[in-house]
Design an enzyme around this catalytic site. Structure first.
Site, PDB file in Angstrom:
ATOM      1  N   GLY A   1       0.874  -1.172   0.000  1.00 28.53           N
ATOM      2  CA  GLY A   1       0.000   0.000   0.000  1.00 28.53           C
ATOM      3  C   GLY A   1       0.903   1.210   0.000  1.00 28.53           C
TER       4      GLY A   1
ATOM      5  CB  SER B   1       5.273   2.591   3.671  1.00 24.06           C
ATOM      6  OG  SER B   1       6.004   3.500   2.891  1.00 24.06           O
TER       7      SER B   1
ATOM      8  CB  CYS C   1       5.159  -4.023  -1.367  1.00 22.31           C
ATOM      9  SG  CYS C   1       5.661  -2.847  -2.604  1.00 22.31           S
TER      10      CYS C   1
ATOM     11  NE  ARG D   1       7.964   5.244   1.064  1.00 27.34           N
ATOM     12  CZ  ARG D   1       7.288   6.354   0.806  1.00 27.34           C
ATOM     13  NH1 ARG D   1       7.750   7.511   1.215  1.00 27.34           N
ATOM     14  NH2 ARG D   1       6.149   6.313   0.146  1.00 27.34           N
TER      15      ARG D   1
ATOM     16  CB  ILE E   1       3.159  -2.560  -7.631  1.00 31.88           C
ATOM     17  CG1 ILE E   1       2.586  -3.744  -8.410  1.00 31.88           C
ATOM     18  CG2 ILE E   1       2.353  -1.294  -7.908  1.00 31.88           C
ATOM     19  CD1 ILE E   1       1.208  -4.190  -7.954  1.00 31.88           C
TER      20      ILE E   1
ATOM     21  CG  HIS F   1       2.329  -6.443  -4.416  1.00 33.52           C
ATOM     22  ND1 HIS F   1       1.427  -5.921  -3.520  1.00 33.52           N
ATOM     23  CD2 HIS F   1       3.166  -5.442  -4.734  1.00 33.52           C
ATOM     24  CE1 HIS F   1       1.704  -4.647  -3.310  1.00 33.52           C
ATOM     25  NE2 HIS F   1       2.755  -4.326  -4.039  1.00 33.52           N
TER      26      HIS F   1
ATOM     27  CD  GLU G   1      -0.428  -9.008  -2.558  1.00 35.17           C
ATOM     28  OE1 GLU G   1       0.654  -9.592  -2.348  1.00 35.17           O
ATOM     29  OE2 GLU G   1      -0.508  -7.786  -2.784  1.00 35.17           O
TER      30      GLU G   1
END
Ligand code: GLN
Length: 190
Positions: free
Chosen positions: A50, A52, A82, A109, A136, A171, A173
């Site tokens: 998301g 951070s 991430c 980042r 991403i 990611h 997921e």
């Protein structure tokens, strides 16, 4: 066993699905973690990707930041993906996000650039095998410290583990492949 999925912001439902798919085999149930009370009784916690800086602010405000730290230091397995990896790192190099120092990595980042520089790459993960990793606006692990490197991209670590803590810059997921979640669940079992 209850596995929490931190639900502040980001791709929460996909992690939820992954844990639901493992229910039959491992008797694990996902738990939506929105408040400090929701952390109670968890056997493991996933901190999704998301933004951070946003997740950090809310974790601090709610007291969850300190509570998660305490539980992890007491041995609860935590998986950070991430933005989640940024939040559990030792050093983020960004004063808007203080890492919890649960894993000895320094992380940068947006190391690969902006959203447009997102990519999918097949990586070979120690103990897991080939995996299509979705990056991403991914961070980069600049130093793995004492953590164990499980896979690299162009020589840089992208998934690392230190005891009960697992961090990855991509990611897991999003590909329908739940082997990393399964690996995480096995960290709880052991
Ligand atoms: N770039 C985001 C951050 O720094 C992380 C991106 C992600 O989680 N997909 O927080």
């Amino acid at each position: 066993m209850k596995i929490g999925v931190l639900n502040i912001q980001g791709d929460v439902s996909e992690h939820f699905q992954m844990i639901m798919h493992l229910h039959k085999k491992y008797n694990v149930d996902p738990v939506n973690v929105k408040t400090i009370e929701n952390l109670h009784g968890l056997s493991g916690l996933i901190i999704p990707g998301g933004e951070s800086t946003v997740i950090y602010k809310i974790l601090k405000k709610s007291g969850m930041y300190e509570k998660i730290y305490e539980m992890a230091v007491s041995g609860m397995p935590v998986m950070g993906t991430c933005a989640g990896a940024i939040l559990i790192s030792r050093d983020t190099g960004d004063n808007r996000v203080n890492g919890m120092n649960l894993i000895d990595i320094t992380i940068k980042r947006n190391a690969y650039g902006r959203q447009i520089n997102s990519f999918i790459q097949s990586i070979n993960i120690e103990d897991i095998g080939n995996f299509n990793a979705v990056f991403i606006r991914a961070p980069g692990i600049e130093s793995p410290g004492n953590s164990m490197i499980m896979a690299t991209v162009n020589g840089s670590p992208v998934i690392v583990r230190e005891n009960n803590i697992l961090a990855m810059t991509f990611h897991p997921e999003l590909t329908g492949d739940n082997r990393i979640h399964e690996y995480f669940v096995s960290m709880i079992d052991n």
